[in-house]
Scaffold this motif. Structure first.
Motif, PDB file in Angstrom:
ATOM      1  N   GLU A   1      -4.345  -0.679   1.555  1.00 54.49           N
ATOM      2  CA  GLU A   1      -4.657  -0.387   2.960  1.00 54.49           C
ATOM      3  C   GLU A   1      -3.528   0.439   3.562  1.00 54.49           C
ATOM      4  OE1 GLU A   1      -5.246  -4.225   4.722  1.00 54.49           O
ATOM      5  OE2 GLU A   1      -6.576  -4.840   3.099  1.00 54.49           O
ATOM      6  N   PRO A   2      -3.751   1.740   3.776  1.00 61.71           N
ATOM      7  CA  PRO A   2      -2.701   2.577   4.371  1.00 61.71           C
ATOM      8  C   PRO A   2      -2.597   2.345   5.873  1.00 61.71           C
ATOM      9  CG  PRO A   2      -4.651   3.888   3.960  1.00 61.71           C
ATOM     10  CD  PRO A   2      -4.933   2.526   3.392  1.00 61.71           C
ATOM     11  N   PRO A   3      -1.462   2.707   6.478  1.00 59.07           N
ATOM     12  CA  PRO A   3      -1.340   2.586   7.937  1.00 59.07           C
ATOM     13  C   PRO A   3      -2.149   3.672   8.633  1.00 59.07           C
ATOM     14  CG  PRO A   3       0.589   3.653   7.037  1.00 59.07           C
ATOM     15  CD  PRO A   3      -0.253   3.245   5.860  1.00 59.07           C
ATOM     16  N   PHE A   4      -2.338   3.510   9.924  1.00 57.53           N
ATOM     17  CA  PHE A   4      -2.996   4.543  10.718  1.00 57.53           C
ATOM     18  C   PHE A   4      -2.407   4.498  12.123  1.00 57.53           C
ATOM     19  CE2 PHE A   4      -5.642   0.704  10.776  1.00 57.53           C
ATOM     20  CZ  PHE A   4      -5.827   0.486  12.141  1.00 57.53           C
ATOM     21  N   PRO A   5      -2.615   5.529  12.926  1.00 62.29           N
ATOM     22  CA  PRO A   5      -2.035   5.539  14.273  1.00 62.29           C
ATOM     23  C   PRO A   5      -2.415   4.283  15.059  1.00 62.29           C
ATOM     24  CG  PRO A   5      -2.915   7.707  13.755  1.00 62.29           C
ATOM     25  CD  PRO A   5      -3.336   6.792  12.635  1.00 62.29           C
ATOM     26  N   GLY A   6      -1.409   3.591  15.563  1.00 62.04           N
ATOM     27  CA  GLY A   6      -1.637   2.349  16.287  1.00 62.04           C
ATOM     28  C   GLY A   6      -1.556   1.113  15.417  1.00 62.04           C
ATOM     29  N   PHE A   7      -1.447   1.281  14.079  1.00 62.45           N
ATOM     30  CA  PHE A   7      -1.302   0.135  13.168  1.00 62.45           C
ATOM     31  C   PHE A   7      -0.248   0.509  12.128  1.00 62.45           C
ATOM     32  CE2 PHE A   7      -2.219  -2.902   9.841  1.00 62.45           C
ATOM     33  CZ  PHE A   7      -2.560  -4.046  10.550  1.00 62.45           C
ATOM     34  N   PHE A   8       0.990   0.127  12.396  1.00 62.83           N
ATOM     35  CA  PHE A   8       2.119   0.620  11.612  1.00 62.83           C
ATOM     36  C   PHE A   8       2.460  -0.339  10.479  1.00 62.83           C
ATOM     37  CE2 PHE A   8       2.608   2.212  15.982  1.00 62.83           C
ATOM     38  CZ  PHE A   8       2.464   3.566  15.723  1.00 62.83           C
ATOM     39  N   ALA A   9       1.505  -0.557   9.622  1.00 57.78           N
ATOM     40  CA  ALA A   9       1.729  -1.433   8.470  1.00 57.78           C
ATOM     41  C   ALA A   9       0.844  -0.960   7.336  1.00 57.78           C
ATOM     42  CB  ALA A   9       1.409  -2.885   8.820  1.00 57.78           C
ATOM     43  N   ASP A  10       1.270  -1.259   6.112  1.00 64.61           N
ATOM     44  CA  ASP A  10       0.408  -1.012   4.968  1.00 64.61           C
ATOM     45  C   ASP A  10       0.421  -2.221   4.054  1.00 64.61           C
ATOM     46  OD1 ASP A  10       2.741  -0.883   3.421  1.00 64.61           O
ATOM     47  OD2 ASP A  10       2.824   1.282   3.487  1.00 64.61           O
ATOM     48  N   ARG A  11      -0.479  -2.196   3.079  1.00 67.18           N
ATOM     49  CA  ARG A  11      -0.615  -3.310   2.146  1.00 67.18           C
ATOM     50  C   ARG A  11      -0.775  -2.737   0.747  1.00 67.18           C
ATOM     51  NH1 ARG A  11      -4.664  -8.260   3.318  1.00 67.18           N
ATOM     52  NH2 ARG A  11      -3.953  -9.698   1.684  1.00 67.18           N
ATOM     53  N   TYR A  12      -0.096  -3.331  -0.203  1.00 63.13           N
ATOM     54  CA  TYR A  12      -0.244  -2.830  -1.569  1.00 63.13           C
ATOM     55  C   TYR A  12      -0.412  -3.968  -2.567  1.00 63.13           C
ATOM     56  CZ  TYR A  12       4.740  -3.710  -2.787  1.00 63.13           C
ATOM     57  OH  TYR A  12       5.955  -4.281  -3.055  1.00 63.13           O
ATOM     58  N   LEU A  13      -1.013  -3.621  -3.680  1.00 60.50           N
ATOM     59  CA  LEU A  13      -1.104  -4.508  -4.834  1.00 60.50           C
ATOM     60  C   LEU A  13      -0.196  -3.967  -5.927  1.00 60.50           C
ATOM     61  CD1 LEU A  13      -4.977  -4.996  -5.087  1.00 60.50           C
ATOM     62  CD2 LEU A  13      -3.320  -6.615  -4.137  1.00 60.50           C
ATOM     63  N   MET A  14       0.496  -4.849  -6.613  1.00 62.31           N
ATOM     64  CA  MET A  14       1.337  -4.452  -7.735  1.00 62.31           C
ATOM     65  C   MET A  14       0.902  -5.184  -8.996  1.00 62.31           C
ATOM     66  SD  MET A  14       5.408  -5.055  -8.431  1.00 62.31           S
ATOM     67  CE  MET A  14       5.979  -3.909  -7.196  1.00 62.31           C
ATOM     68  N   ASP A  15       0.671  -4.429 -10.045  1.00 69.32           N
ATOM     69  CA  ASP A  15       0.409  -4.981 -11.373  1.00 69.32           C
ATOM     70  C   ASP A  15       1.746  -5.024 -12.101  1.00 69.32           C
ATOM     71  OD1 ASP A  15      -0.579  -5.720 -13.822  1.00 69.32           O
ATOM     72  OD2 ASP A  15      -1.486  -3.776 -14.283  1.00 69.32           O
ATOM     73  N   PHE A  16       2.322  -6.213 -12.223  1.00 69.49           N
ATOM     74  CA  PHE A  16       3.665  -6.363 -12.781  1.00 69.49           C
ATOM     75  C   PHE A  16       3.752  -5.879 -14.223  1.00 69.49           C
ATOM     76  CE2 PHE A  16       5.072  -9.498  -9.553  1.00 69.49           C
ATOM     77  CZ  PHE A  16       6.396  -9.127  -9.435  1.00 69.49           C
ATOM     78  N   TYR A  17       4.868  -5.259 -14.545  1.00 66.33           N
ATOM     79  CA  TYR A  17       5.227  -5.045 -15.942  1.00 66.33           C
ATOM     80  C   TYR A  17       5.688  -6.375 -16.530  1.00 66.33           C
ATOM     81  CZ  TYR A  17       5.554  -0.117 -14.542  1.00 66.33           C
ATOM     82  OH  TYR A  17       5.305   1.123 -14.041  1.00 66.33           O
ATOM     83  N   ASP A  18       5.507  -6.526 -17.832  1.00 68.74           N
ATOM     84  CA  ASP A  18       6.034  -7.686 -18.554  1.00 68.74           C
ATOM     85  C   ASP A  18       7.464  -7.361 -18.976  1.00 68.74           C
ATOM     86  OD1 ASP A  18       6.696  -9.741 -20.282  1.00 68.74           O
ATOM     87  OD2 ASP A  18       4.820  -9.665 -21.416  1.00 68.74           O
ATOM     88  N   THR A  19       8.410  -8.011 -18.324  1.00 70.87           N
ATOM     89  CA  THR A  19       9.822  -7.736 -18.598  1.00 70.87           C
ATOM     90  C   THR A  19      10.154  -7.899 -20.075  1.00 70.87           C
ATOM     91  OG1 THR A  19      10.456  -8.424 -16.368  1.00 70.87           O
ATOM     92  CG2 THR A  19      12.168  -8.461 -18.043  1.00 70.87           C
ATOM     93  N   ALA A  20       9.619  -8.955 -20.685  1.00 72.76           N
ATOM     94  CA  ALA A  20       9.935  -9.216 -22.089  1.00 72.76           C
ATOM     95  C   ALA A  20       9.399  -8.107 -22.988  1.00 72.76           C
ATOM     96  CB  ALA A  20       9.362 -10.564 -22.505  1.00 72.76           C
ATOM     97  N   ALA A  21       8.205  -7.605 -22.679  1.00 78.75           N
ATOM     98  CA  ALA A  21       7.609  -6.564 -23.514  1.00 78.75           C
ATOM     99  C   ALA A  21       8.370  -5.253 -23.395  1.00 78.75           C
ATOM    100  CB  ALA A  21       6.149  -6.365 -23.119  1.00 78.75           C
ATOM    101  N   ARG A  22       8.926  -4.965 -22.210  1.00 81.35           N
ATOM    102  CA  ARG A  22       9.635  -3.709 -21.980  1.00 81.35           C
ATOM    103  C   ARG A  22      11.126  -3.812 -22.301  1.00 81.35           C
ATOM    104  NH1 ARG A  22       7.684  -0.092 -18.041  1.00 81.35           N
ATOM    105  NH2 ARG A  22       9.652  -0.213 -16.895  1.00 81.35           N
TER     106      ARG A  22
END
Length: 255
Positions: free
Chosen positions: A89-110
């Motif tokens: 969800e990107p921000p827009f005029p009058g709503f100064f916030a966004d929302r993101y999803l993160m697909d984590f990397y596997d630290t052990a695999a990398r």
């Protein structure tokens, strides 16, 4: 405009620099991060949720590869040190916030850990794990663990030393482990250090940046990227062994 202090938040020296580093020897957190255990799910249920959310991120990155965002428009598929990101969800005029999803990397695999960092704007983060996966949350200041909202096994917490500090410098690192099949919320005040590292294949973050576009305009960056607010507290990333411990006797033998 008055100069920002550690208690009000810090601006980047160069907003367009995606790898700006602050000397960890001089940084002091102005507050503490707060964790709230939310719910623990049956493994199959947790995996279904994680796969569905991670699938949105992966689809967004495939689409970005096939049809890149036009110049001047927000790039909604982005890459962080901890994982691939989709601006849900990107921000827009009058709503100064966004929302993101993160697909984590596997630290052990990398075989690599993400770095300790801070943001010039506050964050709200929901961390979600599936089977055989944990998330190690770290900070340079003790992490406040709030009472669970329902039945929830106690969270493991412990302290160690931050790796990769300059010669002669030692900084204590405080850690909490998010267990498998769990949702944990984290409130990150502006300017407070934090570090996320997932061990295992099934982990997602759902995060809200309530000040993102305000801070982006304040910092004067030339293009909209969520990395505009990130300041790292280490020059280089460290091996997976430095963030894989879970604080249990089996993984942390007496020294």
């Amino acid at each position: 405009m008055t100069q920002p202090t550690e208690t009000t938040g810090r601006m980047k020296r160069s907003p367009d620099h995606e790898d700006e580093v602050l000397d960890v020897r001089g940084h002091r957190d102005p507050d503490r991060n707060r964790l709230t255990p939310v719910v623990q799910l049956p493994p199959k249920t947790a995996l279904t949720v994680i796969d569905a959310l991670a699938g949105l991120v992966r689809a967004a990155h495939r689409q970005e590869g096939e049809r890149p965002a036009p110049p001047g428009e927000p790039k909604r598929a982005q890459v962080f040190e901890e994982g691939d990101v989709f601006m849900l969800e990107p921000p827009f005029p009058g709503f100064f916030a966004d929302r993101y999803l993160m697909d984590f990397y596997d630290t052990a695999a990398r075989d690599i850990c993400s770095r300790m960092h801070l943001h010039t704007g506050l964050r709200f983060v929901r961390m979600m794990t599936g089977p055989d996966t944990t998330i190690r949350v770290s900070s340079l200041s003790p992490i406040t663990i709030r009472p669970a909202t329902g039945p929830f096994a106690p969270l493991a917490s412990f302290a160690d030393h931050l790796p990769g500090t300059p010669d002669g410098a030692r900084r204590e690192r405080h850690n909490v482990i998010v267990p498998p099949n769990s949702w944990v919320d984290m409130q990150i005040p502006r300017g407070v250090s934090h570090q996320f590292n997932a061990v295992g294949p099934h982990a997602v973050i759902d995060s809200v940046h309530p000040e993102e576009s305000i801070e982006t305009l304040r910092e004067g960056m030339s293009g909209y990227r969520m990395m505009a607010q990130t300041i790292f507290l280490a020059k280089d990333r460290s091996p997976a062994a430095t963030c894989a411990d879970t604080g249990t006797p089996e993984t942390n033998p007496p020294r």
